[in-house]
Scaffold this motif. Structure first.
Motif, mmCIF file in Angstrom:
data_model
loop_
_atom_site.group_PDB
_atom_site.id
_atom_site.type_symbol
_atom_site.label_atom_id
_atom_site.label_comp_id
_atom_site.label_asym_id
_atom_site.label_seq_id
_atom_site.Cartn_x
_atom_site.Cartn_y
_atom_site.Cartn_z
ATOM 1 N N TRP A 98 0.830 -1.205 0.000
ATOM 2 C CA TRP A 98 0.000 0.000 0.000
ATOM 3 C C TRP A 98 0.868 1.261 0.000
ATOM 4 C CZ3 TRP A 98 -1.360 -1.986 5.360
ATOM 5 C CH2 TRP A 98 -0.853 -1.192 6.378
ATOM 6 N N HIS A 100 0.727 4.182 -2.876
ATOM 7 C CA HIS A 100 0.468 5.585 -2.553
ATOM 8 C C HIS A 100 1.610 6.477 -3.028
ATOM 9 C CE1 HIS A 100 -2.149 3.848 0.905
ATOM 10 N NE2 HIS A 100 -2.813 3.919 -0.227
ATOM 11 N N HIS A 131 -5.417 12.591 -1.902
ATOM 12 C CA HIS A 131 -6.010 11.273 -1.640
ATOM 13 C C HIS A 131 -4.984 10.242 -1.165
ATOM 14 C CE1 HIS A 131 -9.074 8.199 -1.887
ATOM 15 N NE2 HIS A 131 -8.300 7.468 -2.660
ATOM 16 N N HIS A 146 -5.080 3.224 5.909
ATOM 17 C CA HIS A 146 -4.554 1.862 5.891
ATOM 18 C C HIS A 146 -3.772 1.560 7.165
ATOM 19 C CE1 HIS A 146 -5.391 1.771 1.479
ATOM 20 N NE2 HIS A 146 -5.563 0.493 1.748
ATOM 21 N N SER A 148 -13.983 9.440 4.927
ATOM 22 C CA SER A 148 -12.792 8.811 5.508
ATOM 23 C C SER A 148 -12.828 8.872 7.027
ATOM 24 C CB SER A 148 -11.530 9.486 4.968
ATOM 25 O OG SER A 148 -11.531 10.868 5.268
ATOM 26 N N GLN A 200 -5.264 8.008 2.258
ATOM 27 C CA GLN A 200 -5.327 6.552 2.221
ATOM 28 C C GLN A 200 -4.194 5.904 3.004
ATOM 29 O OE1 GLN A 200 -7.863 4.561 0.870
ATOM 30 N NE2 GLN A 200 -8.787 6.595 0.981
#
Length: 346
Positions: free
Chosen positions: A90, A94, A197, A205, A314, A201
């Protein structure tokens, strides 16, 4: 992969050898980790069965925590390489998304290794919170506890602490890396949240990983006896790390948004004030009067821009994560009480 035109170091924390082994297996990391954890969990079951404790635990004559705690610990050890692999995936994803908004892209460097000291610190912390309070010191002195049942919790706790300590280090290092990259973004359009974004994220995560850890350890976080203080401390630290994991990657963007808002609002408000005075004095031009509503509307939109790159959705997901984690904690506490009542307080 990340672009190489811009010489910015990207020292993403490297996956451990276990994570690389899981990646090479070709099996989904979650299932590989669970399978490995179940195999490891068979060890305490076999030891308890060999020493005649398993039947006593299942009948309620011995506390169920004697089996629940090592089972969960072994499953977590098995899941540790999968967690490392997901973290690497992840964060890389990103970083690639951020690179699209960095002039020239990002330069990829050799991944850096987690520190040995964080592993040792994690092992020492878990040993202090759980192994030391439950150790049978009298049994060690007279030799009655020098059995597999009395000895295996020590390496189990230290291995788990080692894995958790290194995972937390890499999670925080990746979060700091993502946060620093906010300074490399081009001019931030406050009305276009797409460049923000990936920062959002990364935080979500990381927070989800910490809440998942809280959920998995719920069945041992409510254990009775000497470990209750350690369990409460571990749970509080876990929740604190969940909040830090959410906010830390977005800290750099938070600063950029605040600076950008001030820079855009200052001349806008100056123009609004000049136009307002001209209207009040009756010397405003037709163009000034026509522009005033638009200027006021733009000011209102800029003021309403959140200083953090999190929208309502979120934040709602983060709140749901916490509710699920705490819900599992209290649910496990209820189950513990029911077991105590049904088994006569065993």
């Amino acid at each position: 992969m990340l672009g190489s035109a811009y010489p910015l170091p990207v020292d993403i924390a490297a996956p451990t050898w276990g994570a690389r082994w899981v990646a090479r297996s070709g099996v989904e990391p979650l299932w590989m980790g669970l399978g490995l954890g179940i195999l490891l969990a068979a060890v305490p079951w076999a030891i308890e069965a060999a020493e005649g404790h398993l039947a006593l635990i299942l009948s309620g004559e011995l506390p169920s925590i004697n089996l629940r705690a090592p089972t969960v610990a072994m499953i977590l050890v098995g899941l540790a390489p999968a967690a490392e692999l997901y973290r690497t995936r992840w964060t890389t994803r990103h970083l690639e998304a951020i690179a699209a908004f960095v002039p020239g892209g990002l330069a990829e460097t050799t991944p850096s290794r987690p520190s040995t000291w964080t592993g040792l610190l994690g092992a020492a912390a878990l040993g202090l919170l759980f192994a030391l309070p439950t150790a049978d010191w009298e049994g060690y002195r007279d030799g009655t506890a020098l059995t597999p049942h009395g000895l295996y919790p020590w390496p189990m706790v230290f291995v788990l602490g080692w894995c958790l300590g290194r995972f937390l280090e890499t999670l925080l290092r990746d979060s700091l890396l993502v946060s620093r990259l906010a300074e490399r973004l081009g001019t931030i359009d406050l009305l276009d949240r797409r460049p923000l974004h990936p920062f959002e994220q990364q935080g979500l995560h990381g927070a989800l990983a910490m809440v998942a850890l809280l959920t998995l350890t719920a069945v041992i976080s409510v254990s009775p006896g000497d470990t209750v203080v350690g369990a409460l401390v571990a749970t509080a630290v876990n929740l604190a790390f969940a909040v830090v994991a959410l906010l830390l990657p977005a800290r750099g963007v938070h600063r950029r948004i605040r600076v950008e808002k001030e820079e855009q609002l200052l001349p806008l408000r100056s123009e609004i004030e000049t136009t307002r005075r001209a209207v009040a004095e009756g010397v405003a031009s037709t163009e000034q009067v026509a522009r005033l509503p638009g200027l006021l509307a733009l000011e209102a939109r800029l003021v309403a821009v959140r200083d953090w790159p999190f929208d309502t959705g979120s934040l709602s997901r983060f709140a749901l994560y916490l509710l699920l984690g705490l819900g599992s904690w209290f649910g496990a506490a209820g189950v513990e009480l029911l077991l105590g009542w049904s088994l006569g307080g065993a």
